[in-house]
Design an enzyme around this catalytic site. Structure first.
Site, PDB file in Angstrom:
ATOM      1  N   LYS A   1      62.167  34.756  56.939  1.00  0.00           N
ATOM      2  CA  LYS A   1      61.781  34.621  58.344  1.00  0.00           C
ATOM      3  C   LYS A   1      61.610  35.991  58.999  1.00  0.00           C
ATOM      4  O   LYS A   1      60.698  36.194  59.819  1.00  0.00           O
ATOM      5  CB  LYS A   1      62.832  33.805  59.112  1.00  0.00           C
ATOM      6  CG  LYS A   1      62.575  33.706  60.621  1.00  0.00           C
ATOM      7  CD  LYS A   1      61.228  33.070  60.951  1.00  0.00           C
ATOM      8  CE  LYS A   1      60.901  33.157  62.438  1.00  0.00           C
ATOM      9  NZ  LYS A   1      61.784  32.351  63.289  1.00  0.00           N
TER      10      LYS A   1
ATOM     11  N   THR B   1      66.921  32.058  63.795  1.00  0.00           N
ATOM     12  CA  THR B   1      66.594  33.326  63.148  1.00  0.00           C
ATOM     13  C   THR B   1      67.774  34.252  63.365  1.00  0.00           C
ATOM     14  O   THR B   1      68.099  34.608  64.498  1.00  0.00           O
ATOM     15  CB  THR B   1      65.313  33.933  63.735  1.00  0.00           C
ATOM     16  OG1 THR B   1      64.246  32.995  63.601  1.00  0.00           O
ATOM     17  CG2 THR B   1      64.950  35.217  63.005  1.00  0.00           C
TER      18      THR B   1
ATOM     19  N   LYS C   1      65.215  40.364  69.825  1.00  0.00           N
ATOM     20  CA  LYS C   1      66.379  40.214  68.947  1.00  0.00           C
ATOM     21  C   LYS C   1      65.966  40.196  67.485  1.00  0.00           C
ATOM     22  O   LYS C   1      66.528  40.900  66.639  1.00  0.00           O
ATOM     23  CB  LYS C   1      67.130  38.933  69.315  1.00  0.00           C
ATOM     24  CG  LYS C   1      68.295  38.573  68.401  1.00  0.00           C
ATOM     25  CD  LYS C   1      67.926  37.530  67.335  1.00  0.00           C
ATOM     26  CE  LYS C   1      67.500  36.205  67.940  1.00  0.00           C
ATOM     27  NZ  LYS C   1      67.223  35.196  66.893  1.00  0.00           N
TER      28      LYS C   1
END
Length: 340
Positions: free
Chosen positions: A216, A142, A284
């Site tokens: 995503k 990701t 993150k």
């Protein structure tokens, strides 16, 4: 200077009129140049694979490819994490460059965008520097959509291809081969890679380069608020004097049921905070989401709240726990614990 197709035809004639069998990477190069309608399907007999990143997710995903009979070369910065795959028959490379030099398709699933850039684009040791023309990079981390576009452009300049294909489903999805895979890039190449994706889960084509990452990130936004709702419901049920296990079982088949409940409900009650997905990595991801929201001029308050709660876990030294540890933040806010 001769074109790549000319060179391929010349090499083909050489192998056709000699007794030496055509090497697998030449077969793969031809398949890359061919149209999807006439291309030979990817199989263990004609495609060599490389895998960068053998952590919680990567190790299980990689194992499915080995069990399917593919020749696999692996790289991980912590070599001990790759040992179980080496024991299964994988080869171990010392750098991503060396790995790519003996691979036709290179998968990567690492921690942060900086890691992606290093393992794929480093001019000396990066995978792209070792990949032969016709090869394919598949980044399943990701990461930032803009980086996916940059990697695709860099790969194209070397007559290679790049697909961004981040995944959702956690450690269980990786182990069971039931991941949701969000793919961005050339649709024909995504279709050609489907025999590999199918071993890990279901691939969903989302559009050109970067769109897999955008999908995503939207997935992570959805999960973030779902997790907040889940732990708030648990804390409320506990404070109301309900049997929380019975409560979770009761709502699991109703409108409040969710994949997050299925994956993490019982783990939360057992105080099992082993990471299927690290808090650090989720922080993150949510940070990237907020950055993209700023670029788009979007206000998503649920996302911002979830990111603050997960940041509080990191501040308490709990970044290496799983995302279900969000219950700890709500317990601290309300001065309660579920096991009291």
């Amino acid at each position: 200077m001769r074109s790549l197709p000319f060179l391929l035809r010349t090499l083909s004639r050489h192998y056709l009129h000699s007794q030496t069998p055509s090497p697998p990477h030449l077969t793969f190069l031809h398949r890359s140049m061919a149209t999807s309608a006439t291309a030979e399907p990817i199989s263990p007999s004609n495609t060599r694979l490389g895998w960068i990143g053998t952590g919680v997710m990567g190790r299980s995903m990689c194992a499915h490819l080995i069990n399917a009979g593919y020749t696999l070369t692996v790289f991980n910065r912590t070599l001990s994490k790759a040992q179980p795959l080496v024991d299964m028959g994988a080869r171990l490379a010392q750098t991503p460059h060396d790995l790519a030099a003996q691979s036709d398709v290179v998968f990567s699933i690492v921690g942060y965008p900086t890691d992606v850039r290093q393992v794929l684009l480093d001019p000396t040791n990066g995978a792209l520097s070792g990949l032969s023309p016709g090869g394919v990079l598949v980044d399943m981390t990701t990461s930032e959509p803009s980086l996916a576009v940059e990697i695709s452009a860099a790969a194209s300049s070397k007559n290679c291809s790049s697909i961004d294909a981040p995944v959702s489903g956690g450690d269980r999805g990786a182990k069971n081969g039931t991941l949701a895979i969000f793919a961005g890039g050339d649709e024909a190449i995504v279709r050609r890679l489907n025999p590999l994706f199918t071993l890990m889960g279901k691939v969903n084509y989302m559009g050109p380069s970067g769109k897999g990452q955008f999908a995503k990130l939207a997935n992570q936004i959805t999960i973030a608020s779902t997790m907040v709702g889940l732990v708030e419901g648990i804390v409320y049920a506990h404070k109301a004097g309900l049997n929380v296990a019975s409560f979770l079982d009761a709502i699991s088949t109703g409108a409040a049921g969710s994949k997050s409940l299925d994956l993490y409900g019982s783990r939360i009650l057992k105080r099992d905070f082993e990471p299927g997905f690290f808090v650090n990595h989720f922080v993150k991801d949510l940070g990237i989401c907020l950055k993209e929201c700023q670029n788009m001029g979007l206000a998503l308050p649920g996302l911002a709240l979830a990111q603050q709660l997960y940041l509080s876990l990191k501040a308490h030294g709990e970044g290496n726990l799983g995302t279900q540890a969000l219950i700890l933040a709500l317990e601290r806010l309300n001065n309660v614990t579920l096991d009291s």
